[in-house]
Design an enzyme around this catalytic site. Sequence first.
Site, PDB file in Angstrom:
ATOM      1  N   ARG A 105      -1.964  64.153  32.986  1.00  0.00           N
ATOM      2  CA  ARG A 105      -0.835  64.814  33.638  1.00  0.00           C
ATOM      3  C   ARG A 105      -0.234  65.801  32.645  1.00  0.00           C
ATOM      4  O   ARG A 105      -0.656  65.864  31.496  1.00  0.00           O
ATOM      5  CB  ARG A 105       0.193  63.798  34.134  1.00  0.00           C
ATOM      6  CG  ARG A 105       0.809  62.951  33.051  1.00  0.00           C
ATOM      7  CD  ARG A 105       1.883  62.024  33.630  1.00  0.00           C
ATOM      8  NE  ARG A 105       2.376  61.102  32.622  1.00  0.00           N
ATOM      9  CZ  ARG A 105       3.260  60.144  32.857  1.00  0.00           C
ATOM     10  NH1 ARG A 105       3.745  59.968  34.064  1.00  0.00           N
ATOM     11  NH2 ARG A 105       3.663  59.351  31.889  1.00  0.00           N
ATOM     12  N   CYS A 109       1.188  74.949  31.824  1.00  0.00           N
ATOM     13  CA  CYS A 109       1.965  75.814  30.945  1.00  0.00           C
ATOM     14  C   CYS A 109       3.249  76.162  31.677  1.00  0.00           C
ATOM     15  O   CYS A 109       3.216  76.616  32.809  1.00  0.00           O
ATOM     16  CB  CYS A 109       1.180  77.082  30.630  1.00  0.00           C
ATOM     17  SG  CYS A 109       2.246  78.390  30.010  1.00  0.00           S
ATOM     18  N   ASN A 143       9.093  65.467  36.101  1.00  0.00           N
ATOM     19  CA  ASN A 143       9.185  64.102  35.576  1.00  0.00           C
ATOM     20  C   ASN A 143       9.161  64.151  34.056  1.00  0.00           C
ATOM     21  O   ASN A 143       8.243  64.724  33.471  1.00  0.00           O
ATOM     22  CB  ASN A 143       8.012  63.254  36.077  1.00  0.00           C
ATOM     23  CG  ASN A 143       8.189  61.786  35.741  1.00  0.00           C
ATOM     24  OD1 ASN A 143       8.971  61.093  36.374  1.00  0.00           O
ATOM     25  ND2 ASN A 143       7.491  61.320  34.718  1.00  0.00           N
ATOM     26  N   GLU A 144      10.176  63.587  33.445  1.00  0.00           N
ATOM     27  CA  GLU A 144      10.248  63.517  31.975  1.00  0.00           C
ATOM     28  C   GLU A 144       9.809  64.827  31.323  1.00  0.00           C
ATOM     29  O   GLU A 144       8.846  64.869  30.551  1.00  0.00           O
ATOM     30  CB  GLU A 144       9.421  62.346  31.448  1.00  0.00           C
ATOM     31  CG  GLU A 144      10.000  60.998  31.820  1.00  0.00           C
ATOM     32  CD  GLU A 144       9.285  59.814  31.160  1.00  0.00           C
ATOM     33  OE1 GLU A 144       8.156  59.992  30.683  1.00  0.00           O
ATOM     34  OE2 GLU A 144       9.876  58.726  31.119  1.00  0.00           O
ATOM     35  N   CYS A 155      -0.225  79.426  24.591  1.00  0.00           N
ATOM     36  CA  CYS A 155      -1.051  80.423  25.293  1.00  0.00           C
ATOM     37  C   CYS A 155      -0.441  81.832  25.189  1.00  0.00           C
ATOM     38  O   CYS A 155       0.665  82.012  24.683  1.00  0.00           O
ATOM     39  CB  CYS A 155      -1.227  80.022  26.752  1.00  0.00           C
ATOM     40  SG  CYS A 155       0.217  80.356  27.758  1.00  0.00           S
ATOM     41  N   CYS A 158       2.956  82.209  26.844  1.00  0.00           N
ATOM     42  CA  CYS A 158       4.035  81.660  26.017  1.00  0.00           C
ATOM     43  C   CYS A 158       4.321  82.584  24.831  1.00  0.00           C
ATOM     44  O   CYS A 158       5.474  82.760  24.436  1.00  0.00           O
ATOM     45  CB  CYS A 158       3.682  80.249  25.548  1.00  0.00           C
ATOM     46  SG  CYS A 158       3.768  79.046  26.893  1.00  0.00           S
ATOM     47  N   GLU A 304      14.190  54.865  35.525  1.00  0.00           N
ATOM     48  CA  GLU A 304      13.083  53.954  35.243  1.00  0.00           C
ATOM     49  C   GLU A 304      13.590  52.917  34.250  1.00  0.00           C
ATOM     50  O   GLU A 304      13.744  53.203  33.067  1.00  0.00           O
ATOM     51  CB  GLU A 304      11.877  54.707  34.652  1.00  0.00           C
ATOM     52  CG  GLU A 304      11.276  55.714  35.615  1.00  0.00           C
ATOM     53  CD  GLU A 304      10.060  56.444  35.049  1.00  0.00           C
ATOM     54  OE1 GLU A 304       9.455  55.955  34.070  1.00  0.00           O
ATOM     55  OE2 GLU A 304       9.731  57.513  35.587  1.00  0.00           O
ATOM     56  N   TRP A 312      -0.646  51.125  28.669  1.00  0.00           N
ATOM     57  CA  TRP A 312      -1.730  51.863  29.320  1.00  0.00           C
ATOM     58  C   TRP A 312      -3.043  51.166  28.958  1.00  0.00           C
ATOM     59  O   TRP A 312      -3.544  50.361  29.705  1.00  0.00           O
ATOM     60  CB  TRP A 312      -1.743  53.327  28.873  1.00  0.00           C
ATOM     61  CG  TRP A 312      -0.695  54.173  29.540  1.00  0.00           C
ATOM     62  CD1 TRP A 312       0.279  53.749  30.399  1.00  0.00           C
ATOM     63  CD2 TRP A 312      -0.536  55.593  29.418  1.00  0.00           C
ATOM     64  NE1 TRP A 312       1.036  54.812  30.818  1.00  0.00           N
ATOM     65  CE2 TRP A 312       0.561  55.958  30.239  1.00  0.00           C
ATOM     66  CE3 TRP A 312      -1.191  56.586  28.703  1.00  0.00           C
ATOM     67  CZ2 TRP A 312       0.993  57.276  30.353  1.00  0.00           C
ATOM     68  CZ3 TRP A 312      -0.760  57.906  28.823  1.00  0.00           C
ATOM     69  CH2 TRP A 312       0.322  58.245  29.639  1.00  0.00           C
TER      70      TRP A 312
HETATM   71  C1  GLA Z   1       7.183  57.284  32.099  1.00  0.00           C
HETATM   72  C2  GLA Z   1       7.003  58.071  33.360  1.00  0.00           C
HETATM   73  C3  GLA Z   1       6.418  57.302  34.482  1.00  0.00           C
HETATM   74  C4  GLA Z   1       5.406  56.335  33.998  1.00  0.00           C
HETATM   75  C5  GLA Z   1       5.974  55.437  32.950  1.00  0.00           C
HETATM   76  C6  GLA Z   1       4.956  54.426  32.438  1.00  0.00           C
HETATM   77  O1  GLA Z   1       8.436  56.885  31.796  1.00  0.00           O
HETATM   78  O2  GLA Z   1       8.136  58.747  33.793  1.00  0.00           O
HETATM   79  O3  GLA Z   1       5.835  58.222  35.373  1.00  0.00           O
HETATM   80  O4  GLA Z   1       4.346  57.065  33.483  1.00  0.00           O
HETATM   81  O5  GLA Z   1       6.367  56.211  31.864  1.00  0.00           O
HETATM   82  O6  GLA Z   1       3.964  55.009  31.653  1.00  0.00           O
HETATM   83 ZN    ZN Z   2       1.664  78.594  27.778  1.00  0.00          ZN
END
Ligand code: GLA
Ligand code: ZN
Length: 663
Positions: A105, A109, A143-144, A155, A158, A304, A312
Site C-alpha cells: 500500500r 506519489c 489512511n495514516e 520523483c 516531487c 484504531e 504482520w
Molecule cells: C495501521 C493502519 C491500519 C492497519 C493497522 C495494522 O494503523 O491504519 O490500516 O494496517 O495499522 O497494521
Molecule cells: Zn513523487
Amino acid sequence: MGIHFGVDYYPEHWPRERWETDARLMKEMGVQVVRMAEFSWFKMEPAEGEFDFEWLEDAVALLDSYGIKSVLGTPTAAPPAWIIQKNPEIQPIDREGRRRHFGGRHHDCQSNAVYRAHISRFVTAYAKRFADNPGVIGWQIDNELGNSHGDLCMCDSCKRQFQAWLHKKYGTIEALNDAWGTAFWSQGYNHFEQIGTPLLTAVGENPSAMLDWKCFCSDLIVDFAAHQARILREICPNHFITHNFMCFDNKVNYYELAGLLDFVSNDIYPAGHWQKQPHQPDSELAACHDVIRGYKKKPFWMMEQQSGMAGWEIMGRALEPGQMSAWAMQSVAHGADAVVFFRWRTCAMGTEQYWHGILGHSGNPGRTYHEAKRLTETFAKYMEDFEGSMPRPEVAIVHSFRQNYAFDIQPNHPQLGYVEQLQKYYKALYDKKIPVDFVQGMDDLSQYQLVIAPLQYLMTPELEQHYMDYVEGGGNLVLTMRTGVKDATNLCMTDRELPGRLGDLCGIEVPEYDCLLETTGGVLYGKKEYTIEKWCDMITLKGAQQIAEYSTGFYKQTPAVTENKYGNGTAWYIGTEPGEELMEDIMTYITSTCGIETLGTAADGVEMMTRESDEKLWLFVINHTGDEQVYHLHGMYTLLEGEREEFLQPYEVQLFEGYRRRK
Ligand code: GLA
Ligand code: ZN
C-alpha cells in the site's frame, strides 16, 4: 445520544450472509459507529469511471438499521492495479532512485498531478453518492498519511514541486545559497532548477537542505489532504472530516494537518513485536494521547485502538484480560470522545492476517468480545458527560516538528532522539501523577505554572523573546542542553556563546560541551551522586545559581544544572540528560518549587488523570499492571465506578467525580 464506541469494519472481506450477524453482534457489544472502506478503491471503481458503491450502501444501510453509523475512508492510500497500469509514473521513487511497486500500500506519489486527477474523479463520485445517506456521519481522508512515506518520494514531479517551494520561500538563489551554507563543499547553485530531491549521495548531506526537504514533504502531505478536504467539504457540508494520526510520528506536521479537520483521530498499538518491551510503557502511551489532544487543543477520536495481538509476519504478546479496556479508558482519560477498535474481525487474507481484532478468524464472540461488551456497558453512560471536556494541566512540555526534524538529521549523540527526550521529561511528571499538555513553543504559555522546553535547538529571535516574556511575567521555564545552537535554517549560531540570548534568561553561558559517546557520566545533586547520559554542557555561571554539579570528566565540580530568577519567574537550565533517578529528583524539586498539584500517590503503572468540564471534574485511576495495587488520592472525590477505593484489581479502571479546584 452521541457516538462513543465503535469498530473498524471490512464487510468486503466476508460473505454477505455474514453481515447481519456482524451487525447484531456489534449492536449487542455496544458499537455505535464503524469506519469502513479506507482501502477499497478497487471494489468501488473496478475500472475507470465504472463505479460500484452498492455493496457499501447495503452495508451502511444494514448497519444503520441496527443503529450503527458509518465513517467512510477515502481509499487513496491504495490506488488499484488498473490505475498503476495506466499511469505507472504515480508510483513513488525511493532515495536510491528505485521505483517502488504495486502489491503493498502507499504506492503513490503525493505530488503527482495525474494521481490527483484520479483522486478528484473518484472522491467526487464517492462523496456525491453518500452525501445524503442517513447512515453516514463523516469521512476519514486517506489512511495514516506519512506512514510508509519515510524515504519517499524523489520523483521528477516531487523535484519540480520542491524547487517551486524553495523559490517561493527564498525568492532568489543567492538567498538560498546563504541559508543553506552552500559555500561548503562547493554546493552552490546557479538557479533553482539545479536542486534535486535528496537522492542518496556519495557521502554526507547538507543539514539545511534536509530540513527544508522535510518541511516540504510535510507541506506536500498537508496539500494532498487539503485537496480531498475541499471536495468533501463542498459536497458533504453536513459530514465531519477527520484523519487517523500516529501519535508522535513526524512525516507530516500534525498541527498543520489538524487545521483541515473537524477533529483529530489517532491510532495506537501498544503491544506489537516491534516494541522493545512486551508492550509500550503506559507513560509513553499517555504522552501520545496528550500530544494528540495538543494538535488541535480539542478532544479527539481513537480511530484504531488495539483490540488483539498485533503483527504482520511476526506477532506480539497476547493482551492480558483487562489490558485492552485499560488502554481504551486511558485514551478516554486523556481526551478521547470516541474509541473505535481495530478491527472487528481478524482478517483471513492479505498482509494483516495476524493483526487480531475483537473477533478471531472464526468470528465467534470470545474473551475479547465479552471484555469489550463489559467495557461499553460500564462506561457508555459516562461518555456522554465526558464529551467535550478536557484535561487542564498546570504543566506543559514544548513539542515541535522542526526540532524533531533537526535531530533526525543530526542526532548529535547516536542514541539521542527528540521524542525519546520529551518522553523522559514526561515520564517524571507522569509518575508523580501530574497531568501534562503538549504545546508549541510560540503558543500562549501564560496559563501554565511550569513549561518544560527540552532541546530548543533551532532558535529564532521571536521564540527567544517569547520565552523571556513568559518568565519575566512570572512563568517557570526549564531549558536544556542543545538549546539555541542553530538558526531557523539549521546553520550554527555564531553571535554569542550558547545558548545565545537565552543565556541572559538562564544566567549562564555554555562555551564548551562534551558528547558522552561510549560512556555515561555523573552528577552530584544534594549529597547524592547520580548517573547522567549522552551529553554535558560546560556551564559558566553569569548570575545563575548552581543546583547540581558534574562529578565526572575534566569539568567535574562545574555546574550541570542551574536556576536563575528572571523578572517574576524562574529559569532552570539542565545541561545534560538526567538518568531516571536524577530526573525524578530534579523534577520533584522543580514541581514543588512551582507549587504544582499532584493527583495522588501510587506505584508506577498506576495512572491518574483528569478531564474537566466547566462544572465537573472526572478522575480516572487506571492499573496498567497485572498485579493488585494500592493508591492514595490528594483531594476529595466520589467513586462512580470501581470495586474499592484505594485498591485496584489487575488492569482495573476506576472513575471518580469531583469539583474543579483551580486557583
Ligand atoms: C495501521 C493502519 C491500519 C492497519 C493497522 C495494522 O494503523 O491504519 O490500516 O494496517 O495499522 O497494521
Ligand atoms: Zn513523487
